[in-house]
Design a protein around this motif. Structure first.
Motif, mmCIF file in Angstrom:
data_model
loop_
_atom_site.group_PDB
_atom_site.id
_atom_site.type_symbol
_atom_site.label_atom_id
_atom_site.label_comp_id
_atom_site.label_asym_id
_atom_site.label_seq_id
_atom_site.Cartn_x
_atom_site.Cartn_y
_atom_site.Cartn_z
ATOM 1 N N ASP A 13 -8.385 -7.252 -3.728
ATOM 2 C CA ASP A 13 -6.914 -7.152 -3.726
ATOM 3 C C ASP A 13 -6.426 -6.270 -2.588
ATOM 4 O O ASP A 13 -5.465 -6.606 -1.883
ATOM 5 C CB ASP A 13 -6.393 -6.632 -5.078
ATOM 6 C CG ASP A 13 -6.975 -5.282 -5.476
ATOM 7 O OD1 ASP A 13 -8.166 -5.025 -5.175
ATOM 8 O OD2 ASP A 13 -6.256 -4.468 -6.087
ATOM 9 N N SER A 16 -6.994 -7.895 0.803
ATOM 10 C CA SER A 16 -5.981 -8.942 0.965
ATOM 11 C C SER A 16 -4.627 -8.360 1.363
ATOM 12 O O SER A 16 -3.866 -8.987 2.122
ATOM 13 C CB SER A 16 -5.884 -9.724 -0.344
ATOM 14 O OG SER A 16 -4.707 -10.465 -0.405
ATOM 15 N N LYS A 17 -4.315 -7.157 0.890
ATOM 16 C CA LYS A 17 -3.032 -6.504 1.212
ATOM 17 C C LYS A 17 -3.095 -5.692 2.493
ATOM 18 O O LYS A 17 -2.157 -4.967 2.821
ATOM 19 C CB LYS A 17 -2.600 -5.605 0.044
ATOM 20 C CG LYS A 17 -2.154 -6.404 -1.165
ATOM 21 C CD LYS A 17 -1.379 -5.543 -2.151
ATOM 22 C CE LYS A 17 -2.280 -4.749 -3.043
ATOM 23 N NZ LYS A 17 -1.557 -4.050 -4.132
ATOM 24 N N ASN A 18 -4.233 -5.806 3.236
ATOM 25 C CA ASN A 18 -4.389 -5.114 4.527
ATOM 26 C C ASN A 18 -4.358 -3.598 4.361
ATOM 27 O O ASN A 18 -3.775 -2.883 5.189
ATOM 28 C CB ASN A 18 -3.288 -5.560 5.500
ATOM 29 C CG ASN A 18 -3.848 -6.123 6.787
ATOM 30 O OD1 ASN A 18 -5.060 -6.347 6.904
ATOM 31 N ND2 ASN A 18 -2.991 -6.336 7.753
ATOM 32 N N LYS A 19 -5.025 -3.112 3.313
ATOM 33 C CA LYS A 19 -5.019 -1.677 3.017
ATOM 34 C C LYS A 19 -6.366 -1.005 3.287
ATOM 35 O O LYS A 19 -6.599 0.107 2.810
ATOM 36 C CB LYS A 19 -4.588 -1.441 1.563
ATOM 37 C CG LYS A 19 -3.156 -1.879 1.282
ATOM 38 C CD LYS A 19 -2.168 -1.138 2.154
ATOM 39 C CE LYS A 19 -0.738 -1.565 1.872
ATOM 40 N NZ LYS A 19 0.210 -0.945 2.842
ATOM 41 N N PHE A 107 -2.060 1.607 -4.557
ATOM 42 C CA PHE A 107 -2.474 0.313 -4.005
ATOM 43 C C PHE A 107 -2.921 -0.722 -5.041
ATOM 44 O O PHE A 107 -3.064 -1.897 -4.696
ATOM 45 C CB PHE A 107 -3.609 0.510 -2.994
ATOM 46 C CG PHE A 107 -3.252 1.443 -1.868
ATOM 47 C CD1 PHE A 107 -2.188 1.162 -1.021
ATOM 48 C CD2 PHE A 107 -3.962 2.606 -1.653
ATOM 49 C CE1 PHE A 107 -1.845 2.025 0.024
ATOM 50 C CE2 PHE A 107 -3.632 3.483 -0.620
ATOM 51 C CZ PHE A 107 -2.565 3.187 0.218
ATOM 52 N N ASN A 109 -3.014 -3.425 -8.193
ATOM 53 C CA ASN A 109 -2.090 -4.365 -8.838
ATOM 54 C C ASN A 109 -2.072 -4.185 -10.352
ATOM 55 O O ASN A 109 -1.032 -4.371 -10.987
ATOM 56 C CB ASN A 109 -2.519 -5.806 -8.552
ATOM 57 C CG ASN A 109 -2.361 -6.183 -7.084
ATOM 58 O OD1 ASN A 109 -1.529 -5.638 -6.385
ATOM 59 N ND2 ASN A 109 -3.180 -7.129 -6.633
#
Ligand code: RTP
Ligand code: MG
Length: 143
Positions: A13, A16-19, A107, A109
């Motif tokens: 996750d 995918s969120k570029n974190k 960060f 979900n």
């Protein structure tokens, strides 16, 4: 205080969120040094093996499905009391219960897609590091 090593995952996750970078910054700000790192897309077998201790739990299937849903970053962190220090900056498993400013509070979900993993003991850390890294892949700092 003891210098320890711990094992860490940036989960699908958060990748995918570029974190990735934001989470690595948290490690560095906490004084944890990255001494090995790589990107992987886990197979079902790898994910089941890694989380084998949870194989009888009701969430096991969903956990394996999530952990194989996209690439992850795996890394070895070194520092003073690294196992607990890393768990502290991760925050609680459920982001709704994670302290402000922790990685999961900022960060994650949900409890299922909770951004990052950290070893829960010295013994788990040793097992988990060896699960993903050969000794030659570890690069302790020389300066
Ligand atoms: P992790 O191993 O991923 O660092 O997480 P953790 O130690 O905080 O939690 P653990 O008990 O080891 O659980 C592993 C992962 O399984 C999912 N989980 N879901 N629905 C539930 O009650 C439940 N409990 C655990 C979480 O995604 C957790 O990270
Ligand atoms: Mg755990």
């Amino acid at each position: 205080m003891a210098i320890e090593r711990t094992f860490s995952i940036v989960k699908p996750d958060a990748v995918s969120k570029n974190k990735i970078g934001a989470i690595y910054s948290r490690f560095e700000e906490a004084g944890l040094k990255v001494i090995a790192a790589k990107m992987l897309h886990l197979t079902q077998e790898q994910a089941e093996g890694f989380y084998a201790e949870h194989s009888e739990r009701p969430f096991f299937g969903a956990l394996v499905e999530f952990m194989t849903s996209g690439p992850i970053m795996v890394q070895v962190l070194e520092g003073e009391n690294a196992v607990l220090a890393h768990r502290d900056i991760l925050g609680a498993t459920n982001p709704a219960e994670a302290a402000d400013g922790t990685i999961r509070a900022d960060f994650a979900n949900s409890i299922d897609e909770n951004a990052a993993h950290g070893s829960d003991s010295i013994e788990s850390a040793a097992r988990e590091v060896a699960y993903f890294f050969s000794p030659e892949e570890l690069c302790p700092r020389t300066r």
